[in-house]
Structures are given as C-alpha cells and as structure tokens.
Enzyme design. Structure first.
Site, PDB file in Angstrom:
ATOM      1  N   TYR A 102      51.257  -2.020  15.139  1.00  0.00           N
ATOM      2  CA  TYR A 102      50.488  -2.613  16.238  1.00  0.00           C
ATOM      3  C   TYR A 102      51.098  -3.935  16.696  1.00  0.00           C
ATOM      4  O   TYR A 102      50.791  -4.417  17.782  1.00  0.00           O
ATOM      5  CB  TYR A 102      49.032  -2.875  15.822  1.00  0.00           C
TER       6      TYR A 102
ATOM      7  N   PRO B 100      32.725  -1.766   4.403  1.00  0.00           N
ATOM      8  CA  PRO B 100      31.725  -1.604   5.467  1.00  0.00           C
ATOM      9  C   PRO B 100      31.875  -0.250   6.152  1.00  0.00           C
ATOM     10  O   PRO B 100      32.986   0.252   6.323  1.00  0.00           O
ATOM     11  CB  PRO B 100      32.039  -2.748   6.433  1.00  0.00           C
TER      12      PRO B 100
ATOM     13  N   HIS C 262      50.811   4.830   7.140  1.00  0.00           N
ATOM     14  CA  HIS C 262      50.293   5.095   8.477  1.00  0.00           C
ATOM     15  C   HIS C 262      50.360   6.569   8.861  1.00  0.00           C
ATOM     16  O   HIS C 262      49.431   7.103   9.447  1.00  0.00           O
ATOM     17  CB  HIS C 262      51.051   4.247   9.503  1.00  0.00           C
TER      18      HIS C 262
ATOM     19  N   GLY D 241      33.693  -0.874  11.288  1.00  0.00           N
ATOM     20  CA  GLY D 241      34.718  -1.896  11.413  1.00  0.00           C
ATOM     21  C   GLY D 241      35.180  -2.028  12.846  1.00  0.00           C
ATOM     22  O   GLY D 241      34.657  -1.378  13.758  1.00  0.00           O
TER      23      GLY D 241
ATOM     24  N   GLY E  93      38.431  -1.793  15.348  1.00  0.00           N
ATOM     25  CA  GLY E  93      39.807  -1.437  15.654  1.00  0.00           C
ATOM     26  C   GLY E  93      40.444  -2.526  16.498  1.00  0.00           C
ATOM     27  O   GLY E  93      39.758  -3.221  17.265  1.00  0.00           O
TER      28      GLY E  93
ATOM     29  N   GLY F  40      35.608   1.742  -6.876  1.00  0.00           N
ATOM     30  CA  GLY F  40      34.489   0.819  -7.030  1.00  0.00           C
ATOM     31  C   GLY F  40      34.403  -0.260  -5.976  1.00  0.00           C
ATOM     32  O   GLY F  40      33.422  -1.012  -5.929  1.00  0.00           O
TER      33      GLY F  40
END
Length: 270
Positions: free
Chosen positions: A57, A13, A118, A16, A18, A9
C-alpha cells in the site's frame, strides 16, 4: 468494541479500518503518497483501534503519522501489515526479517499485532520457508500474531499441516456476490479467524435495495446491515471510508439484531 479471540489467545476487534487508499493523491490506490492523515485521524476519533495496512500500500508511514498526530496510545491499537511474496521482500530469510524491520520502522512501533503474507505463490515449500522466518519473528516478540491473506483452502491446509505456529487469520474477499462461505467454514473449523477485505464491495443495485429495506426496519443503513451480518458469523470486517460520518456508522453495529430470516435473505444476495 466487540472482539474475537484468536487461536493464540490474542484478542482482535471485530471491526477495523481499511487504509489502502489513505494518504494518496485522488484517494487512488496507485496515487502518489501525499501524507494526508485526515481519514486516519477521524477514524481514531470515531473509536477505531484496528488498522490494516500493507507494504504494497506504500502508506505504513502515513498511518504512523496519523497515529502520532492524533496522540493515540499505541498499546490501545491493533496494527496489521502484510509482506508481499515478491523476491525483493522474501527471497531470503534475511530479506524477510529486513521487511519486518522496515514495517516496524515505517509504523514507528517495536511490534506489530498481526503480520500477514499478502498473497500465496505457486511454490508452497517456499511459502513455508517464509512462514518459518515469520515464526522466528513471533518468538522474538516483534510480531504478536501471524497469518495469511488470499490463501485458498489447499494453500492454507498446507501451512496448517507444516507450521509450528498456526496461522491466526486468513484475510479473504467476502461480500455479496462472493461470500466465500465454504472457505469461511473451512477456516473457522480449523481455528483460523476470517477477516473480510472490502466487505462493502460488489453490491448490485438490487442487493443494496434489499439490504436497505432490512436496514429501514432497524433504522440502519444498508452498509450497517451488511457489516452486522458478517460480524454475527464471527467474520472480522475492515471497511474503508474517506467520510467521517460513514466511519462512525460502520462502527455502530451493536444496538440492533438481525432476525434469522433476514440473515437467510442476506446470504442469498449475489
């Protein structure tokens, strides 16, 4: 911004940002962190609300600094991070919970909108153990949605069959040359949203020329055509750009429509 409703629910968006080379020297994935938030601030100014980062990252803190410098409202944002499958992060349930806590601290927030495993590893029973730990984080409220990244159909099916909370998202590679159409169909048929990483990657010069010809008919760039093709089939896209103008262009997708024959032509690109 158009959104997609996930299987729990929650609204996400369709476009997005990155971030895997943001805040790093030479804009290199392996570059040292330099805490440059220019691209994050310009993305926020352009209207992005979905930001995708990961522990691997190394720049969760950079994203938080960019959000703070832009004075962005946390409640208006959709923040995603990812946990590696390395034993240092998931070797025990306690390490899983500590990894989530560390992401929350780094991102200066008390919850994340989406948290992904990941990459899968060979021991699916152990993947499920980690998943169960993440389910407890959802119950606690620290994670709003959980999902996976780079899982193939068999790996995803195992989780779907054994999970209490179904994966909301599978973030996979999808672009010309590797559309992964069968995987997209598999995920969507089972209520798992698909998110495409590096959606503007993998284009030959010939493919780019075809896309630009289509774009010329709509006064759009080849990148806008490619992103529109993906969102038209309810694939979430997270393009990355270090250029403020291209960031704006990558959001500007909803004032034109692709014809059926154009979509069919795009699907043949490899």
């Amino acid at each position: 911004m158009k959104t997609l409703i996930l299987n729990n629910g929650q609204s996400i968006p369709l476009i997005g940002c990155g971030t895997n080379t943001y805040g790093k020297e030479n804009r290199s994935y392996q570059g040292a962190i330099n805490n440059d938030t220019t691209e994050i601030e310009s993305a926020l100014a352009a209207g992005y609300t979905l930001f995708d980062t990961a522990i691997s990252y190394r720049n969760e803190t950079v994203l938080a600094k960019g959000i703070a410098r832009a004075h962005a409202d946390r409640k208006s944002l959709f923040l995603t991070s990812k946990i590696p499958g390395d034993p240092a992060y998931v070797g025990t349930d306690e390490l899983v919970h500590q990894s989530v806590a560390n992401s929350l601290t780094a991102l200066n927030t008390d919850y994340l909108d989406l948290y992904l495993i990941h990459r899968p590893w060979n021991d699916l029973a152990d993947v499920l153990r980690v998943w169960k730990a993440l389910e407890r984080e959802v119950v606690s409220g620290r994670l709003k949605s959980i999902g996976v990244s780079n899982f193939n159909n068999d790996q995803l099916a195992y989780l779907l069959d054994h999970a209490t909370i179904q994966p909301a998202v599978n973030q996979i590679e999808s672009h010309p040359g590797k559309w992964n159409n069968d995987q997209i169909t598999f995920c969507q048929a089972r209520g798992v949203a698909v998110e495409a990483w590096s959606p503007l990657k993998g284009l030959s010069d010939e493919a780019k020329a075809v896309l630009q010809t289509i774009g010329d008919a709509h006064s759009k760039t080849w990148a806008q055509v490619l992103l529109r093709y993906q969102v038209d089939r309810n694939v979430i896209v997270i393009p990355k750009s270090h250029d403020a103008q291209r960031q704006k262009e990558n959001l500007d997708l909803f004032d034109f429509e692709l014809r059926d024959d154009e979509r069919q032509h795009i699907n043949t690109l490899g």
